[in-house]
Design an enzyme around this catalytic site. Structure first.
Site: not given
Ligand code: THU
Length: 135
Positions: A86, A53, A55, A44, A89, A42
């Site tokens: 999520c 994310c 994925e 941010e 994704c 991920n």
């Molecule tokens: N996140 C992912 O990278 N993949 C997921 O399937 C769920 C959430 C990340 C997004 C964000 O950077 C952090 O987790 C918190 O939500």
């Protein structure tokens, strides 16, 4: 089904996660039809909605490598609650994988559960809806 190569790739990517805002580091690894593995973490952003994310990163890496079909997916994060892709994704993954494609939900110690992509996103929207649509 051997998942250790996917787990190691996802953990290596996760180690580079840019998650200063949530503190929640995620890694994802995709096995493609040619056997190649593509991993991501991920990423941010201070403008929160611009975050990406793990994925999505892994899918971008795979597409940039010239591969388009996924045969196996692994997502890894830490914590007592099992990570699960999520909603956004799930839709991204459906674009490049089949409903039967296994999705391994992992912690750093290994796979905690395996589900199918179709279980995660039943009755998914796809190209077939657009191509058969009416104006
Ligand atoms: N996140 C992912 O990278 N993949 C997921 O399937 C769920 C959430 C990340 C997004 C964000 O950077 C952090 O987790 C918190 O939500």
């Amino acid at each position: 089904m051997a998942t250790d190569d996917l787990l190691q790739a996802a953990l290596a990517a996760r180690a580079h996660a840019h998650a200063p805002y949530s503190g929640f580091k995620v890694g994802a690894a995709l096995r493609a039809t040619d056997g190649s593995i593509h991993a991501g973490c991920n990423v941010e952003n201070a403008a929160f909605p611009q975050g990406q994310c793990a994925e999505a990163t892994a899918i971008g890496v795979m597409i940039a490598a010239g591969v388009t079909r996924i045969t196996e997916i692994l997502v890894v994060a830490d914590g007592p609650e099992m990570v699960s892709p999520c909603g956004g994704c799930r839709q991204r993954l459906v674009e490049f994988a089949d409903p039967a494609t296994p999705v391994h939900l992992a912690g750093p110690e290994g796979v905690r559960a395996t589900v199918s992509l179709g279980d995660l996103l039943p009755r998914a929207f796809g190209w077939r809806h657009i191509s058969k649509g009416t104006s």
